[in-house]
Design a protein around this motif. Structure first.
Motif, mmCIF file in Angstrom:
data_model
loop_
_atom_site.group_PDB
_atom_site.id
_atom_site.type_symbol
_atom_site.label_atom_id
_atom_site.label_comp_id
_atom_site.label_asym_id
_atom_site.label_seq_id
_atom_site.Cartn_x
_atom_site.Cartn_y
_atom_site.Cartn_z
ATOM 1 N N LYS A 73 -9.908 -6.249 13.470
ATOM 2 C CA LYS A 73 -10.570 -6.985 14.547
ATOM 3 C C LYS A 73 -10.898 -6.060 15.711
ATOM 4 C CE LYS A 73 -8.216 -11.403 13.650
ATOM 5 N NZ LYS A 73 -7.197 -12.362 14.188
ATOM 6 N N ILE A 74 -10.066 -5.052 15.895
ATOM 7 C CA ILE A 74 -10.237 -4.137 17.023
ATOM 8 C C ILE A 74 -11.231 -3.031 16.701
ATOM 9 C CG2 ILE A 74 -9.032 -2.399 18.431
ATOM 10 C CD1 ILE A 74 -6.524 -4.274 18.126
ATOM 11 N N ASP A 75 -11.102 -2.406 15.516
ATOM 12 C CA ASP A 75 -11.969 -1.257 15.226
ATOM 13 C C ASP A 75 -13.263 -1.645 14.517
ATOM 14 O OD1 ASP A 75 -11.301 -1.478 12.435
ATOM 15 O OD2 ASP A 75 -9.562 -0.185 12.718
ATOM 16 N N GLY A 76 -13.428 -2.936 14.165
ATOM 17 C CA GLY A 76 -14.700 -3.404 13.626
ATOM 18 C C GLY A 76 -14.853 -3.252 12.128
ATOM 19 N N GLY A 77 -13.809 -2.821 11.421
ATOM 20 C CA GLY A 77 -13.905 -2.646 9.987
ATOM 21 C C GLY A 77 -13.609 -3.932 9.228
ATOM 22 N N GLN A 78 -13.815 -3.884 7.934
ATOM 23 C CA GLN A 78 -13.422 -4.960 7.028
ATOM 24 C C GLN A 78 -12.190 -4.511 6.248
ATOM 25 O OE1 GLN A 78 -16.691 -6.831 4.754
ATOM 26 N NE2 GLN A 78 -18.099 -5.581 5.955
ATOM 27 N N GLN A 79 -11.507 -5.447 5.602
ATOM 28 C CA GLN A 79 -10.267 -5.122 4.924
ATOM 29 C C GLN A 79 -10.268 -5.648 3.493
ATOM 30 O OE1 GLN A 79 -7.621 -3.198 6.186
ATOM 31 N NE2 GLN A 79 -7.144 -3.241 4.007
ATOM 32 N N PHE A 80 -9.924 -4.770 2.549
ATOM 33 C CA PHE A 80 -9.791 -5.153 1.150
ATOM 34 C C PHE A 80 -8.476 -4.607 0.598
ATOM 35 C CE2 PHE A 80 -14.496 -4.727 1.643
ATOM 36 C CZ PHE A 80 -14.819 -6.057 1.469
ATOM 37 N N PHE A 81 -8.056 -5.172 -0.538
ATOM 38 C CA PHE A 81 -6.838 -4.734 -1.227
ATOM 39 C C PHE A 81 -7.108 -4.693 -2.727
ATOM 40 C CE2 PHE A 81 -5.261 -6.764 2.642
ATOM 41 C CZ PHE A 81 -4.284 -5.874 3.074
ATOM 42 N N THR A 82 -6.144 -4.154 -3.470
ATOM 43 C CA THR A 82 -6.071 -4.383 -4.911
ATOM 44 C C THR A 82 -4.828 -5.239 -5.157
ATOM 45 O OG1 THR A 82 -4.645 -2.523 -5.547
ATOM 46 C CG2 THR A 82 -7.014 -2.065 -5.259
ATOM 47 N N THR A 83 -4.519 -5.506 -6.406
ATOM 48 C CA THR A 83 -3.320 -6.276 -6.720
ATOM 49 C C THR A 83 -2.103 -5.377 -6.928
ATOM 50 O OG1 THR A 83 -3.840 -6.265 -9.084
ATOM 51 C CG2 THR A 83 -4.642 -8.142 -7.781
ATOM 52 N N ALA A 84 -2.232 -4.075 -6.666
ATOM 53 C CA ALA A 84 -1.096 -3.167 -6.832
ATOM 54 C C ALA A 84 0.028 -3.541 -5.877
ATOM 55 C CB ALA A 84 -1.539 -1.727 -6.598
ATOM 56 N N ASN A 85 1.240 -3.493 -6.373
ATOM 57 C CA ASN A 85 2.419 -3.841 -5.587
ATOM 58 C C ASN A 85 3.090 -2.572 -5.082
ATOM 59 O OD1 ASN A 85 4.549 -5.157 -4.424
ATOM 60 N ND2 ASN A 85 5.430 -5.926 -6.323
ATOM 61 N N ASP A 86 3.472 -2.582 -3.825
ATOM 62 C CA ASP A 86 4.255 -1.489 -3.260
ATOM 63 C C ASP A 86 5.699 -1.672 -3.733
ATOM 64 O OD1 ASP A 86 5.624 0.382 -1.800
ATOM 65 O OD2 ASP A 86 4.988 -0.330 0.168
ATOM 66 N N PHE A 87 6.016 -1.029 -4.852
ATOM 67 C CA PHE A 87 7.329 -1.229 -5.470
ATOM 68 C C PHE A 87 8.391 -0.304 -4.880
ATOM 69 C CE2 PHE A 87 4.792 1.656 -8.107
ATOM 70 C CZ PHE A 87 5.594 2.784 -8.175
ATOM 71 N N GLY A 88 8.051 0.446 -3.840
ATOM 72 C CA GLY A 88 8.989 1.375 -3.231
ATOM 73 C C GLY A 88 8.487 2.797 -3.383
ATOM 74 N N TYR A 89 9.242 3.726 -2.822
ATOM 75 C CA TYR A 89 8.806 5.128 -2.828
ATOM 76 C C TYR A 89 8.722 5.656 -4.254
ATOM 77 C CZ TYR A 89 8.219 9.895 -1.190
ATOM 78 O OH TYR A 89 7.719 11.140 -0.929
ATOM 79 N N SER A 90 7.637 6.352 -4.529
ATOM 80 C CA SER A 90 7.431 6.978 -5.838
ATOM 81 C C SER A 90 7.176 8.466 -5.616
ATOM 82 C CB SER A 90 6.233 6.342 -6.541
ATOM 83 O OG SER A 90 5.954 6.992 -7.763
ATOM 84 N N LYS A 91 7.796 9.292 -6.447
ATOM 85 C CA LYS A 91 7.723 10.730 -6.206
ATOM 86 C C LYS A 91 6.584 11.424 -6.940
ATOM 87 C CE LYS A 91 12.559 11.207 -4.935
ATOM 88 N NZ LYS A 91 13.864 11.832 -5.196
ATOM 89 N N ASN A 92 5.891 10.709 -7.809
ATOM 90 C CA ASN A 92 4.768 11.340 -8.496
ATOM 91 C C ASN A 92 3.772 10.281 -8.943
ATOM 92 O OD1 ASN A 92 5.307 10.630 -11.495
ATOM 93 N ND2 ASN A 92 7.279 11.414 -10.767
ATOM 94 N N PRO A 93 2.497 10.657 -9.084
ATOM 95 C CA PRO A 93 1.468 9.674 -9.451
ATOM 96 C C PRO A 93 1.591 9.193 -10.890
ATOM 97 C CG PRO A 93 0.529 11.877 -9.302
ATOM 98 C CD PRO A 93 1.922 11.976 -8.766
ATOM 99 N N GLN A 94 2.214 9.984 -11.767
ATOM 100 C CA GLN A 94 2.367 9.529 -13.149
ATOM 101 C C GLN A 94 3.203 8.254 -13.201
ATOM 102 O OE1 GLN A 94 3.003 12.771 -12.166
ATOM 103 N NE2 GLN A 94 1.068 13.598 -12.952
ATOM 104 N N GLU A 95 4.305 8.240 -12.449
ATOM 105 C CA GLU A 95 5.142 7.040 -12.401
ATOM 106 C C GLU A 95 4.370 5.888 -11.771
ATOM 107 O OE1 GLU A 95 9.514 5.923 -10.616
ATOM 108 O OE2 GLU A 95 8.002 6.694 -9.227
#
Length: 818
Positions: A99-121
C-alpha cells in the motif's frame, strides 16, 4: 486439518478519503505508462522496497513482488504467534508494505517449513515442478517486461535454501514462460509471454566486502540511482521505501531513510542485454507499444499538459474520451488493466463516495443480512446511477446531484461463500499448501465474495464501479473504523488450554466455551478423546443462547496409566450438524485485524516427570509461550519486564528464565545484565535462550565470554549425542535419553554458541546430515554459588507443541543446582 483464518480487514485511511489532485495526477502518469516489473524472492521481508518503490513511483511501472512463501517458519518479534498465525501476520505486513510503495503482491503455495541449508532439500520438499508451474503462470498472467530476483541462482549452499531456490525457479521460469510445451494446460487461461530481460539484484554483500565489490567486473551490471525526490508529493524514494520496509514489524525490520544518493545494482542474467544504465532500453513503455494505442497516448499526453488541479472534475470530459478509446483497444491484457485504472481516475476526479455497508460485522450463511447502499457525488457534474448488480440487483435510474446523498436500505440472504484464506481451507503437507481452486492460487488474499456494482452513466459512457461489502462502526477513540464483512459458522467452541498435562493418574477439569453467532435453542456439547482417556460426563445438554452469547461446560478427564499423548476435540451437535471450530483474534495496530478460525483441538499429555522447582521468574523477551507452557505443568511463573528487573524482586526465585531474543530487543539489558550475574553469584539459576547473532555483542548475555553464531540444526529428527551422560542435567530429577529428542518439531535449535570460555561445559553435540558436529546448543557453567545455562535449543517451539521430552529436559534445566 489446517487452520482456517478469517481476515477482518480494516481499510486504510487513504481509502476512506478521495485522493488529492496531485495523487490523481500521479495516477494519470502511471496510466500513461505500459510496462511491468516482477520482483522474485522467498519470504516476506526479502523484497527490496527501494527497487519496488522506484519502479512503481518513478518509472510508473506496474510492479509486483512474488514471494515464494508467507513466512510461517520464521520467528515473531512482536508476539507469540507462530506457524499459520505468523504467516497470516506476515502476509498482512506485505500488503501494508505494498500500500505504501505502490506494488502488487503475489505468492505461491510453497510453505516456509523452516530454515533449509541447501536448495536441493528445499526444492524436494516444495515439489519443484509444482512451484515452477505457478511462477510460469504468474509470468504469463502478469506479463513483466523485466524480472528481477533478489538472490543469486549460481551460489547454492551460501544462503538459506529457500533464497537460492527462489532464484533458481525464477531463472528457469524465464525460459519456460514462452514455451508452448511447458505447462500447456495453462494456455486456456493465460497466453505465452517472453520477458525482455532478467536481472539479479546484487550488492556488495554478495561479494563479502565493499572492497571486493568495487574491484569486481561490472560490465554486466547497471547502476540505478534509487533515491530520487518526488517534488510533486514532497518525498524521497528512500522515505517511501523505509516506511514500506518498516511494516515488517514481526521480524524487527524497522527502517530509517538515508539521505543523499543511493545506488542499486542490477546484474544482467538473461534476455536482451540492456544498453547503458536504462533497465528498459529497447522496450517501448508508451501506449505506442500496442495497436490502437497512439490515439490514447496523444489524448493522455494532452490531458497531462492541461490537467486542472484546482477543479479536478474539469478533467472528466477528456478522461471519458480516453475511456472510449481504451475500450476500442484490441489488446485484451492492457485494455482490461487500463480500463480499471480509468474508472478509478474518473471516480477520484469526481470525488465519488460509494458504500456497501452491513449493519453487522459478520453473519451466518442462511441468514438475511440488512445492508445500506450509499452514494455521494460532490462535483457539479451530473452522474446517473442506472442500476445495481452483483450481491444486490436493482434498477435505480437516479441522478446523483451535487452533494446530495443517495441511500438505499436492502436485505439479501447470505449464501455459503469463502471468506477464509483459501490456502488454509484444506490440509496441506510440509512443503505446500493445498489449493484446489486454481483461480485463487497465488493471490494474496481471498477476494471479498460479497460485492455490489454501481452501474453509472457519465457523459454518455457506462462505468461499472465495484464496491465490497464492509462494516462501519464508530470507535470512541479511533473514530470511524471500516472492516471487511465476514461469514462465521453458527457456533464456535474454545478449550481453555492448548495443552493439558497429566502428571499423575488423577483426573483434571477441561473447560469448553461455546460461542453462539446466531440464536441457539438446543444441542449437545461433547469432548472427544481417544481410547484410554475417560471423560465425565460423556456429553452435556446445550442451554439456549442468544446471538453473541457464550457459556462454559466443564468435563473431568482421566488419563491412561501409561505415558500417552492425545488430541482433545470440543464439539457441539445441533440440527444434524457438528461444529468444532474455535475463533481467535489477531490484533496488531500495523495490520488489518484478523479472525483466526481453526479446529478446536488441544493436546493431552500424560507424562512422568519431576521437578525440584515449583516457581520461576521469567524475564520477557521478544515473545514466546514458554511461561504459559510451564504453567500448564503446574509451575508458578512470574513474568517481569527489564524495567521491573531488580535484585530484590528476583532473589527469592530459585530459577530465572530469560525469554527468546531478550538481549536483541531490550537495550537496557546491556547494563542490567549485572543484576542477573549477581543473582547467579548469590545462588540463583539463570537460563538464557537464543538471541540472533547479527550485529549482536554476545559478551553482554553471559558472565563469561562466549560468541553466538548463525549455527543451527534444521533437521528435527537429527541424531543427538550426549557429551557427558553422567551430568546432572541429564539425570536430575529426570533421566534424559535419546527418546526425549523424539517428536521434536521444525528444528533442533538455532543461533548456537561457536566459541566459549573454558569455564563452560558443552553437553550436547548435534548436526544436520553431512555437516560437522556442533557443540554450542547447550552450555552450563558455575558462577559464584549459582548456575548459568545457555541454550539454543528450540524450546520456544517444542514446549507449546507439547513435546514430552522437551518438557522433561526443561524441567531438569530449571532444577539445575537445586
Amino acid at each position: 486439518m489446517r487452520s482456517i483464518i478469517f481476515g477482518f480487514a480494516f481499510l486504510s485511511i487513504k481509502l476512506l478519503f478521495s485522493q488529492s489532485s496531485v495523487e490523481i495526477y500521479k495516477q494519470l502518469q502511471k496510466f500513461n505508462t505500459l510496462s511491468a516489473v516482477l520482483y522474485v524472492a522467498a519470504h516476506p521481508d526479502d523484497e527490496n522496497t527501494r527497487l519496488i518503490s522506484l519502479f512503481s513511483n518513478h518509472y510508473n511501472t506496474r510492479t509486483a513482488y512474488l514471494s515464494m512463501t508467507r513466512g510461517d517458519g520464521g520467528q515473531n518479534l512482536i508476539g507469540t504467534e507462530l506457524r499459520e498465525s505468523l504467516g497470516l501476520i506476515r502476509t498482512q505486513e506485505l500488503l501494508e508494505a505494498r500500500k505504501i510503495d505502490g506494488g502488487q503482491q503475489f505468492f505461491t503455495t510453497a510453505n516456509d517449513f523452516g530454515y533449509s541449508k541447501n536448495p536441493q532439500e528445499t526444492l524436494a520438499i516444495w515439489d519443484k515442478d509444482q512451484i515452477l508451474a505457478q511462477i510460469v503462470f504468474r509470468i504469463r498472467q502478469f506479463k513483466p517486461d523485466i524480472i528481477i530476483h533478489r538472490f543469486d541462482h549460481r551460489t547454492p549452499g551460501s544462503t538459506h535454501g529457500h533464497h537460492t531456490s527462489s532464484a533458481l525457479l525464477s531463472e528457469a521460469a524465464f525460459h519456460l514462460a514462452n514455451d508452448p510445451d511447458a505447462f500447456p494446460e495453462q494456455l486456456e487461461k493465460v497466453s505465452l509471454w517472453q520477458p525482455k530481460r532478467q536481472f539479479y539484484n546484487t550488492s556488495w554483500w554478495a561479494y563479502g566486502s565493499q572492497a571486493r565489490f568495487e574491484a569486481a567486473d561490472k560490465s554486466n551490471m547497471i547502476a540505478l540511482e534509487s533515491n530520487p525526490t518526488d517534488f510533486l508529493l514532497g518525498r524521497t524514494n528512500a522515505e517511501v521505501a523505509a516506511k514500506s520496509r518498516s511494516q515488517h514489524k514481526s521480524q524487527g525490520f524497522g527502517s530509517a531513510p538515508e539521505l543523499g544518493s543511493q545506488v542499486e545494482y542490477l546484474e544482467w542474467i538473461n534476455g536482451e542485454k540492456p544498453q547503458g544504465e536504462d533497465p528498459f532500453s529497447g522496450i517501448d513503455t508508451s501506449w505506442k507499444r500496442i495497436k490502437g494505442g497512439a490515439e490514447v497516448h496523444k489524448r493522455t499526453k494532452k490531458l497531462l499538459a492541461n490537467f486542472d488541479f484546482q477543479n479536478p472534475h474539469q478533467n472528466i470530459s477528456p478522461l471519458v474520451e480516453i475511456y472510449r478509446a481504451v475500450t476500442a483497444i484490441e489488446d485484451v491484457h492492457w485494455r482490461s488493466i487500463k480500463r480499471a485504472e480509468l474508472i478509478d481516475l474518473i471516480k477520484n476526479c469526481l470525488g465519488l463516495r460509494l458504500q456497501f455497508n452491513s449493519q453487522a460485522p459478520f453473519g451466518v450463511a442462511g441468514e438475511v443480512l440488512k445492508v445500506q447502499l450509499k452514494a455521494l457525488n460532490p462535483s457539479p457534474l451530473p452522474v446517473r446511477l442506472k442500476s445495481l448488480s452483483g450481491a444486490v440487483a436493482k434498477e435505480v435510474n437516479q441522478t446523483l446531484s451535487k452533494n446530495q446523498s443517495w441511500e438505499l436500505p436492502f436485505e439479501f440472504p447470505l449464501t455459503k461463500k469463502i471468506t477464509t484464506p483459501y490456502w488454509l481451507l484444506e490440509k496441506g503437507d510440509l512443503g505446500n499448501y493445498k489449493v484446489t481452486q486454481t483461480d485463487l492460487k497465488g493471490l494474496a488474499e481471498t477476494p471479498n465474495p460479497f460485492q455490489v456494482v454501481f452501474n453509472l452513466n457519465i457523459e454518455g459512457v457506462s462505468l461499472p464501479v465495484t464496491i465490497p461489502l464492509t462494516y462501519r462502526m464508530t470507535d470512541r477513540v479511533e473514530g470511524e473504523v471500516v472492516a471487511g464483512f465476514q461469514l462465521l459458522p453458527k457456533i464456535t467452541t474454545k478449550l481453555s488450554k492448548e495443552i493439558y498435562f497429566f502428571e499423575s493418574n488423577n483426573s483434571k477439569a477441561v473447560r469448553v466455551q461455546v460461542n453462539a453467532h446466531t440464536a441457539l435453542t438446543e444441542g449437545r456439547v461433547l469432548l472427544q478423546t481417544p481410547a484410554g482417556w475417560t471423560v465425565n460426563p460423556p456429553e452435556q445438554l446445550l442451554t439456549p443462547l442468544a446471538a453473541g452469547a457464550s457459556t462454559d461446560y466443564v468435563f473431568q478427564v482421566r488419563p491412561p496409566a501409561d505415558n500417552a499423548t492425545a488430541v482433545f476435540k470440543a464439539e457441539v451437535k445441533t440440527e444434524g450438524k457438528t461444529y468444532s471450530m474455535k475463533l481467535t483474534q489477531i490484533d496488531y495496530p500495523h495490520i488489518s485485524k484478523q479472525y483466526l478460525l481453526e479446529p478446536n483441538a488441544s493436546k493431552g499429555v500424560k507424562i512422568n516427570f519431576e521437578t525440584k522447582v515449583n516457581k520461576v521468574a521469567y524475564l520477557k523477551g521478544a515473545g514466546d509461550k514458554i511461561a504459559e507452557s510451564l504453567r500448564n505443568i503446574g509451575i508458578e511463573v512470574t513474568e517481569f519486564t527489564p524495567e521491573e528487573l531488580r535484585l530484590e524482586t528476583i532473589k527469592d526465585y530459585p530459577t530465572l528464565i530469560v525469554g527468546i531474543r531478550a538481549f536483541n530487543v531490550h537495550p537496557s539489558l546491556a547494563f542490567k545484565n549485572k543484576i542477573l550475574w549477581e543473582y547467579v553469584e548469590m545462588g540463583g539459576n539463570v537460563i538464557i535462550q537464543y538471541n540472533t547473532s547479527r550485529g549482536f555483542d554476545s559478551a553482554i548475555m553471559a558472565p563469561y565470554p562466549l560468541s553466538i553464531s548463525r549455527d543451527r540444526v534444521t533437521d528435527e529428527d537429527s541424531n543427538v549425542t550426549f557429551l557427558d551422560t553422567t551430568h546432572p542435567i541429564f539425570n536430575t530429577p529426570n533421566t534424559i535419553s535419546s527418546v526425549d529428542f523424539e517428536g521434536w518439531v521444525q528444528e533442533r535449535g538455532l543461533y548456537f554458541a561457536s566459541r566459549w570460555d573454558s569455564k563452560y561445559t558443552p553437553l550436547l553435540s548435534l548436526n544436520d546430515p553431512g555437516e560437522n558436529p556442533k557443540k554450542g546448543s547447550l552450555l552450563v557453567a558455575d558462577y559464584g554459588k549459582g548456575k548459568f545455562v545457555f541454550t539454543g535449543l528450540s524450546f520456544f517451539r517444542e514446549l507449546p507443541a507439547g513435546v514430552p521430552g522437551a518438557f522433561r529436559l526443561f524441567a531438569n534445566l530449571i532444577s539445575y543446582g537445586k
